[in-house]
Enzyme design. Structure first.
Site, PDB file in Angstrom:
ATOM      1  N   ASP A 315       0.842  -1.198   0.000  1.00 45.98           N
ATOM      2  CA  ASP A 315       0.000   0.000   0.000  1.00 45.98           C
ATOM      3  C   ASP A 315       0.876   1.246   0.000  1.00 45.98           C
ATOM      4  O   ASP A 315       1.821   1.366   0.779  1.00 45.98           O
ATOM      5  CB  ASP A 315      -0.893  -0.009   1.244  1.00 45.98           C
ATOM      6  CG  ASP A 315      -1.960   1.078   1.187  1.00 45.98           C
ATOM      7  OD1 ASP A 315      -2.231   1.579   0.077  1.00 45.98           O
ATOM      8  OD2 ASP A 315      -2.518   1.403   2.250  1.00 45.98           O
ATOM      9  N   CYS A 349      -8.180  -1.544  -5.688  1.00 45.92           N
ATOM     10  CA  CYS A 349      -7.267  -1.809  -4.577  1.00 45.92           C
ATOM     11  C   CYS A 349      -8.093  -1.585  -3.322  1.00 45.92           C
ATOM     12  O   CYS A 349      -9.125  -2.241  -3.157  1.00 45.92           O
ATOM     13  CB  CYS A 349      -6.024  -0.917  -4.656  1.00 45.92           C
ATOM     14  SG  CYS A 349      -6.336   0.821  -5.035  1.00 45.92           S
ATOM     15  N   GLY A 352      -9.046   2.526  -4.546  1.00 45.41           N
ATOM     16  CA  GLY A 352      -9.362   2.502  -5.974  1.00 45.41           C
ATOM     17  C   GLY A 352      -8.753   3.644  -6.751  1.00 45.41           C
ATOM     18  O   GLY A 352      -9.280   4.027  -7.801  1.00 45.41           O
ATOM     19  N   ILE A 353      -7.622   4.178  -6.257  1.00 44.54           N
ATOM     20  CA  ILE A 353      -6.982   5.272  -6.990  1.00 44.54           C
ATOM     21  C   ILE A 353      -5.459   5.121  -7.116  1.00 44.54           C
ATOM     22  O   ILE A 353      -4.890   5.452  -8.143  1.00 44.54           O
ATOM     23  CB  ILE A 353      -7.309   6.660  -6.373  1.00 44.54           C
ATOM     24  CG1 ILE A 353      -6.827   6.758  -4.927  1.00 44.54           C
ATOM     25  CG2 ILE A 353      -8.792   6.958  -6.481  1.00 44.54           C
ATOM     26  CD1 ILE A 353      -7.003   8.150  -4.315  1.00 44.54           C
ATOM     27  N   GLY A 354      -4.779   4.623  -6.077  1.00 45.26           N
ATOM     28  CA  GLY A 354      -3.314   4.551  -6.094  1.00 45.26           C
ATOM     29  C   GLY A 354      -2.796   3.413  -6.949  1.00 45.26           C
ATOM     30  O   GLY A 354      -2.361   3.592  -8.086  1.00 45.26           O
TER      31      GLY A 354
END
Length: 450
Positions: A315, A349, A352-354
């Site tokens: 992450d 993920c 929902g962006i990285g």
């Protein structure tokens, strides 16, 4: 003939009006760029945003660089390279005909690069300098410019802010744009917000309308209360591939609620759907599951969904090997292409962006290179801007931004080696090609007669 020393402030065949637009949007006086002269091919132009205004806008002035033989000049001192000239005038001023002074303080870096030259671009961005300002003129500055431009994407996100939908968002500040959000069609008109899910359609808008488009849906990891909506979306869109780039739990925190049954069960009910785990196997860096889905009201109609879970992506970090991600994407795309009529690939993920944004941008850039060849131009920053216009915040960190470059460089390097191997094979076949017909005839003549 003048040989251009390529630098990141060099913008190639850019028109004057386009240069003015870029610099005025930047808005910082004495920002400059260098471009080819359109009125006199072979010469160049320095376009500079001044501290003055004209018609209510910051004024841009254009200074011609004359190329004489192998040297460059503004009309007085001659320099061996374009870089030497620019570096010299960064230390002093340029005087216009009117007597006004022009300063070259901050380069407007071009982020466009020839795909085959991406390794050199990365080396340039990696260069460190003793001067603090220059040290930021690399990956950090490109990503920082992206972050500043994010505030200009003033698209509405009203649906995610509605009181009935707030609890469906994993993070209260990460909401889908209304104009690209996935709307659940099988809504209950008596239940406010029943058409809402934190997900957006994402496509490669940089391609021309005549080009084939690959479509994605980028969404957050499921909450316990949104798993039914998630399967509703997959069924509605006829999506057959799910790419999950997170583990269910990371560092003790839940990143995504499992939306598939355990291996020791016959199946599990999620909302209006029955989901079975048909198979599961683990590859080098990811798991692949086949999930069979059917409506509770009609168990005879089933669809098989291939679920890819990438396990080696921390992450807010990046994988150690871009080659693993590229192999993973290759497998995903081969599977997608093998399913006729398959809908958008679902990518998620936790937020929902990285990681989601990073893997989608890598896939889009690889698609462009595969279609247009190793000699095409690509633009990592512009590609991210494009996907951010469809879902906010895509690609979260400088490390992820840098990883996109690394992945594309790895892909280019592998493609070059494959091309060299192919050319050697082709040359060998050509050298001994005259033997092929004879060998064929020999095989035929030795065949037993019927």
């Amino acid at each position: 003939m003048c040989v251009l020393s390529v630098h990141s402030w060099y913008h190639g065949y850019l028109s004057g009006p386009d240069a003015e637009k870029l610099l005025q949007e930047k808005g910082e006086p004495w920002t400059f760029l260098v471009r080819e002269s359109r009125s006199k091919p072979g010469d160049f132009v320095i376009s500079v945003l001044t501290a003055d205004t004209k018609d209510g806008k910051p004024r841009v002035t254009h200074v011609k660089i004359i190329c004489e033989g192998e040297r460059y000049t503004l009309g007085d001192v001659k320099y061996d390279t374009l870089t030497d000239l620019i570096e010299a005038y960064k230390k002093k001023h340029i005087e216009e005909v009117s007597g006004a002074r022009v300063y070259l303080k901050k380069p407007y870096y071009s982020t466009r690069v020839n795909a085959a030259d991406i390794e050199n671009r990365m080396k340039e961005l990696d260069k460190k300098s003793e001067k603090e300002v220059a040290a930021k003129a690399g990956f950090w500055e490109e990503f920082d410019a992206l972050q500043k431009q994010e505030s200009n994407l003033l698209y509405e996100r009203k649906e995610g802010q509605r009181s009935e939908n707030k609890s469906k968002n994993r993070y209260k500040n990460i909401l889908p744009f209304d104009h690209t959000r996935v709307v659940l069609q099988c809504r209950d008109p008596n239940v406010p917000g029943s058409d809402y899910i934190n997900a957006n359609y994402v496509s490669n808008l940089l391609w021309g309308a005549e080009e084939p488009l690959k479509h994605f849906i980028a969404c957050q990891g499921c909450l316990g209360s949104t798993v039914g909506d998630f399967w509703e979306m997959i069924w509605q869109e006829n999506s057959r591939i799910i790419v999950m780039t997170t583990k269910e739990i990371e560092k003790g925190r839940t990143k995504c609620v499992p939306y598939w049954p355990d291996a020791d069960t016959d199946g599990k009910e999620f909302g209006h759907f029955w989901v079975e785990l048909v198979s599961e196997h683990e590859a080098m860096e990811y798991k692949v599951r086949t999930l069979r889905v059917s409506l509770l009201e009609n168990r005879n109609e089933t669809r098989d969904i291939i679920h890819y879970q990438y396990l080696n992506w921390p992450d807010h970090g990046v994988p150690s090997d871009p080659g693993g991600v590229l192999s993973f994407l290759g497998e995903v795309n081969r599977m997608q292409e093998s399913i006729p009529g398959a809908g958008p690939i679902i990518v998620h993920c936790s937020a929902g962006i990285g990681r989601t944004g990073t893997i989608i941008v890598i896939d889009m850039l690889v698609d462009i290179i595969q279609t247009k060849g190793l000699d095409c131009d690509i633009d990592v920053q512009k590609s991210i801007q494009m996907v951010r216009s469809q879902r906010s915040g895509m690609v979260q960190t400088e490390a992820q931004y840098r990883f996109i470059y690394s992945a594309i460089a790895h892909y280019i390097d592998s493609a070059k080696h494959k091309l060299q191997a192919f050319e050697k094979t082709k040359a060998a076949e050509s050298e001994y090609g005259n033997l092929a017909p004879a060998m064929t005839k020999m095989k035929v003549s030795r065949s037993p007669s019927k």
